[in-house]
Design a protein around this motif. Sequence first.
Motif, PDB file in Angstrom:
ATOM      1  N   THR A   1      30.620  41.301  42.485  1.00 55.95           N
ATOM      2  CA  THR A   1      29.736  41.408  43.649  1.00 55.95           C
ATOM      3  C   THR A   1      30.391  40.920  44.927  1.00 55.95           C
ATOM      4  O   THR A   1      30.258  41.541  45.979  1.00 55.95           O
ATOM      5  N   PHE A   2      31.129  39.800  44.826  1.00 55.88           N
ATOM      6  CA  PHE A   2      31.646  39.164  46.026  1.00 55.88           C
ATOM      7  C   PHE A   2      33.093  39.582  46.277  1.00 55.88           C
ATOM      8  O   PHE A   2      33.915  39.599  45.354  1.00 55.88           O
ATOM      9  N   PRO A   3      33.439  39.873  47.537  1.00 55.58           N
ATOM     10  CA  PRO A   3      34.784  40.391  47.869  1.00 55.58           C
ATOM     11  C   PRO A   3      35.813  39.270  47.997  1.00 55.58           C
ATOM     12  O   PRO A   3      36.289  38.956  49.087  1.00 55.58           O
ATOM     13  N   PHE A   4      36.205  38.676  46.873  1.00 53.61           N
ATOM     14  CA  PHE A   4      37.197  37.614  46.910  1.00 53.61           C
ATOM     15  C   PHE A   4      38.605  38.199  47.068  1.00 53.61           C
ATOM     16  O   PHE A   4      38.914  39.276  46.567  1.00 53.61           O
ATOM     17  N   ASP A   5      39.460  37.436  47.761  1.00 51.27           N
ATOM     18  CA  ASP A   5      40.856  37.826  47.942  1.00 51.27           C
ATOM     19  C   ASP A   5      41.779  37.122  46.952  1.00 51.27           C
ATOM     20  O   ASP A   5      42.949  37.497  46.831  1.00 51.27           O
ATOM     21  N   ARG A   6      41.275  36.083  46.274  1.00 43.65           N
ATOM     22  CA  ARG A   6      42.122  35.329  45.359  1.00 43.65           C
ATOM     23  C   ARG A   6      41.238  34.585  44.368  1.00 43.65           C
ATOM     24  O   ARG A   6      40.124  34.173  44.699  1.00 43.65           O
ATOM     25  N   ILE A   7      41.736  34.433  43.160  1.00 44.97           N
ATOM     26  CA  ILE A   7      41.070  33.626  42.137  1.00 44.97           C
ATOM     27  C   ILE A   7      41.959  32.430  41.851  1.00 44.97           C
ATOM     28  O   ILE A   7      43.139  32.573  41.532  1.00 44.97           O
TER      29      ILE A   7
END
Length: 644
Positions: A526-532
């Motif tokens: 759902t969320f547009p993360f750029d890094r984990i």
Amino acid sequence: MAMLAFEPQVPVVFDPILTVLSLVVAMLGLFASLLISGTKTSRIAPAISGAFCGLSFAAMHYTGMFAYRVVGLVEWRFEYIVSSVLVAAVFSALAFGLLWYSRRASYFWGGVAAMVIAIVGLHFTGMTAFRVTPMAGVVPNLDPQAVTALALGIAVVAFIVVGTGFASYLIDTRVRADTKAQFYHMAAHDPLTGLPNRSSCLDYLDQVHVQSIRAKTRFSVIAIDLDRFKEVNDTLGHAAGDEVLKTLAHRLKQTLRDDEFVARIGGDEFAAILPYADHDEVHQFAHRLCSLFSLPMKIGTVNTSVGASLGIAVWPDDASIPEELLENADLAMYHAKHTSPESICFYDAEIALEVRERRQMADALKTALEENELELYYQVQMTLEKPSGTINGCEALLRWTHPRLGVVSPAVFVPVAEQNGLIGPLGEWVFRRACADAAAWDTPHRVAVNVSPVQFMDGNLPRLLHEVLLDTGLAPERLELELTEAAIIHNPTRSLQIMRQIKLLGIGVALDHFGSGFFSLETLQTFPFDRIKLDKAFVDRIGHDRQSKAIFRAVLTLGESLGIPVLAEGIETTDQMELLRRENCTEGQGYLFGHPLPCSDAEGPQTQNLKVAHAGGREPSSLLSPVAERLGKQGISLVDVSRK
């Protein structure tokens, strides 16, 4: 009527124009007198207006006497005329002075008596000055019935005037009483909810305290603070927040019993007072209040609930004076809200000590923020590809050295900042310092900044970030925010909205501590993360736990399929680094590559490429040789990290 009783033994008629004119003279003179007395230009103004009133009555009397036409010789005695005017003026002045400045009933009735003397003395003294000598052969022709009718008419008018005045007095008294009651209610009650306000609560607390001393009974004070009221204000608006307060107040008014008292003493703060004989009564009352505040409510088209934290202090066990009892209930409420798993907490000395220490820390943190005593440290984030590691960026880590406590962990002072409304200015300071430092670096690496869940839910965060980037000149793509799932899980809709606004600025967003606690694939989808960022605890287990290694591989595969790079946190050994490399993890961070190091205000680290050397596949005692090149121009360098 007294003039009608005068019998001059001669024919008498009344001039209607002068008779009416005498009434007009009295009305205008009395109106002017009251107007003068109401100006309060000086303390003698009532006496002056009273004298003018007496002269007006005298003018009325003698104008009426001119309207009194007789057939005979009329004689006026000047000394009685002067005496009548003086009697009217002097006693009217005395009457106005006594009535205007009356503080006791005797003054009031003295003023009434003086006014009666003025009018009666004027009339009878003035009539004494009037003599009529009948002319010979003239007989009186007065019609007794006409005189009686005129007398009755005058009496009726007089009673109407007096009755109107008395009715006006009663109406004025009632209006004054109602106005006074209304003003008292406004002064003692909250205008929004209609509940008693803080002043009324303190008065009631004093009354209950006195009654408890006399009757040797006990009572409790309950401090109440709403848990999610700020969230309602931020998400639905202040009008919705007002509706929540009014709804809760309506519920309280319907459910409170005769001996129960609840007041609104602040924005979302309430206080309750309950005299009791059995301690269980306090428990039952507190749980009833807690349940009432937690009931769902519909605000507009949205269903919501707030809940509350309650702190309870009882007299005489917890305090000797009412003000201290209220303060101790507030301390217990603070403990229930921020540290206790329960929403209801009873006061004790240990709680008071803990809360006071946290408040002292909050004050010290505020001072440190104002006097720029905080500092940012930076820890490098590396690529893990062979043969050499490259610094991709640095994570900014906040540090605070307390003058008495020494180094205070962020795990301690950040929650204190969140609980005391300091997280906003604290977070802004970190953003500005980190962006300014990064903008001064020679190499354009990214800078990662942790964001508190409380700070992230502030709708003004995107605007603040935009201002900071403009002020510092840092490119948006060089800034990355690190969020935990706790920052977004409570209100995903609002969190997604804020994250999209941040992403539109060009700022990156990383999911921090992934793998700690619970996590869901829906969050990544759902969320547009750029890094984990894989949590350190998870990294520690992958070399010893087969299941953890399998999950780690799944996370890497998931990140690759979603196009999200994975960064492993807490790398401390070469075994961990080699394992991560074999699993194709591309980035890492940890003590293996360097401890967090400070950076000057004006000059940041000049990050260098670092080579990780291995000897025959064995782990050397020191993974990194001392690096000659400084990370910054202030004597800051990566340090040797020996394995312990």
